[in-house]
Design a protein around this motif. Sequence first.
Motif, short mmCIF file in Angstrom:
data_model
loop_
_atom_site.label_atom_id
_atom_site.label_comp_id
_atom_site.label_asym_id
_atom_site.label_seq_id
_atom_site.Cartn_x
_atom_site.Cartn_y
_atom_site.Cartn_z
N LEU A 1 0.85 -1.20 0.00
CA LEU A 1 0.00 0.00 0.00
C LEU A 1 0.88 1.25 0.00
N LEU A 2 1.97 1.19 0.78
CA LEU A 2 2.87 2.35 0.82
C LEU A 2 3.47 2.60 -0.56
N LEU A 3 3.83 1.53 -1.26
CA LEU A 3 4.39 1.69 -2.60
C LEU A 3 3.34 2.23 -3.58
N MET A 4 2.07 1.94 -3.30
CA MET A 4 0.97 2.44 -4.15
C MET A 4 0.62 3.90 -3.84
N THR A 5 1.14 4.43 -2.74
CA THR A 5 0.58 5.66 -2.18
C THR A 5 0.40 6.79 -3.20
N GLU A 6 1.41 6.99 -4.04
CA GLU A 6 1.31 8.08 -5.02
C GLU A 6 0.07 7.88 -5.90
N VAL A 7 -0.15 6.61 -6.29
CA VAL A 7 -1.29 6.31 -7.16
C VAL A 7 -2.60 6.39 -6.39
N ILE A 8 -2.56 6.03 -5.12
CA ILE A 8 -3.75 6.08 -4.27
C ILE A 8 -4.33 7.50 -4.25
N PHE A 9 -3.44 8.49 -4.08
CA PHE A 9 -3.91 9.89 -4.10
C PHE A 9 -4.46 10.24 -5.48
N ASN A 10 -3.79 9.76 -6.54
CA ASN A 10 -4.25 10.04 -7.90
C ASN A 10 -5.62 9.44 -8.17
N MET A 11 -5.84 8.21 -7.69
CA MET A 11 -7.13 7.54 -7.92
C MET A 11 -8.28 8.40 -7.42
#
Lengths: 394, 185
Positions: free
Chosen positions: A96-106
């Motif tokens: 999830l931490l590695l996804m974080t940048e994309v999480i905000f973008n989503m």
Amino acid sequence: MKNNNKKKIKIPKGSNILEGSRAVALTVANIEPDVVSAYPITPQTHIVEDLAKFKADGKASYEYVRAESEFAAASIVVGASATGVRTYSATSSQGLLLMTEVIFNMAGLRLPIVLTIANRGVSSPITIWNDHQDAMTVRDAGWLMFFAENHQEAVAQHLLAYKLAETLNIPAMVNIDGFILTHSYEPVIIPTKAQIKKYLPKYSPTKGSYLNPKEPMTMGSFARPAYYQEIRQSLQDDLSNSIDLIEKEYKKLQKTLGKDIATKDSSALIEYYGKKKAKTVIVAMGSVVGTIKEVVDENKEVAVLKLKVIRPFPYKQIIKNLKNAKKIIVIEKAISLGNVGPMASELKSALQGKTPAKIYSIIAGLGGRDITKKKINKIININSQDTNKAIFIS
Amino acid sequence: MKEIRVHGRGGQGVVTASEIIAISAFKDGFFSQAFPSFGVERTGAPIEAFARIDTNFIRTREQIYNPDIVIILDASLLGSEAVKSGVNNNTKILINTTLNPQEIIKKYPNLKNKQNSLLTIDATGIALKILGKNLANTVILGALAKQTEIITLKGLKQAISEKFSEKNQEIVKKNLKAVSIAYDK
């Protein structure tokens, strides 16, 4: 076992005994996403392994895209969702931490993506075991955030997550405790495709809201200072104002699929269990609430308030249920290092001026440490003057 | 509520054993729950897994500290304190061993006041003979059904068929035969 008191055992009709991960995977498969992409990480692995197997066995029609990392998996799901199809991914902890940048973008892109988080602590030191630090780290990202107490609640929350995400164009994550729920077996009812369709019809986004080569458009464009803040504010408004819709959709889910599947609570946001107007109320989320309920049954002076949704933050419902308490104990499996537990902070903020109660921040269960009934009883008796400090229970 | 704790080593199918107990009890008409202690198995490392059976939905998530039944898949763990933890006079201890209770107590004096609680079965012997390998985790459950009646043989057989439904049917058949032999011992 002998049923000595000859009590009628009321197992809900249609129940099967399944691993939590299998229950989530079957539910997601029956929701029929178009694209699934994920990278395996403990303890989420069984969910995506199951989904990959359903596909390989010809039992599912989604595209299963294998990714080289969680960052890639999240990005693949963004691309797919932007073309107007239903998507799914799952992860844990560092993933999830590695996804974080994309999480905000989503969230910023207003994509109705649904993600399961099999909650796990974060490094360093390395832990593969359960706590809520992973989810707490992305709570500012603009997602709907659910927390499940048991398998059935996880199943129901996935249905709700898709419905709300696709209605609001806001991504939703369902948090289930790693190992404690993902790797446990218990009775659960999996709704069929036909049942789900009655509640959650095929996803059909409005024309012009998704990428289409015939009508080219840009998503996630550059926003100059003249526009950026308004765009962020509109996400905040839509997320904050979704409280009533969540309740409405939950009632509809109960009505359409029945309470054995949709769960029996009167609210999708919170559950208050125990004596009305109890002086001492524990606040907690996720699977530990089950253990706390056992303690509440033995100690009639204590109640528990379970938070099922933390984004949007259901402050009105929280205030209503806590305003009579004299002692509020927030038990959390996460900490905002340098301060107290994140939910304790938020409760203090919501309850400011509403109650003279002492609000304690208890940190327990980090990195898979068992939270026992004995520990919960010890926590109930905590009596410290300084409520600005996080209290660790080991 | 009845609480069962399974001890063994990584690779012996400790977690699977606890899951099959829960599935069996569910087939018998009860609510049940199973979960691993740590969820990751390293071959050879001591592993614990848990199962609960009740007439109501099981809410608690804490590990099992006062088991009604302890199952020990690997008798070399009998010397460790972990297997004795929380064991009281009513706790039954079912051990995979060729020894009888007197011989066990001679070898593991820490169990000396537990003589009446010890139940034994040579599950490994049956596994080697029927399954052709040292996988005693299902076999010992046949003895669990017979000697404790916490689950039924019928429920157990249904559970094994369901749990192993994606495996080769020959494997399922052999496991069913092995648990019947353990049950009839």
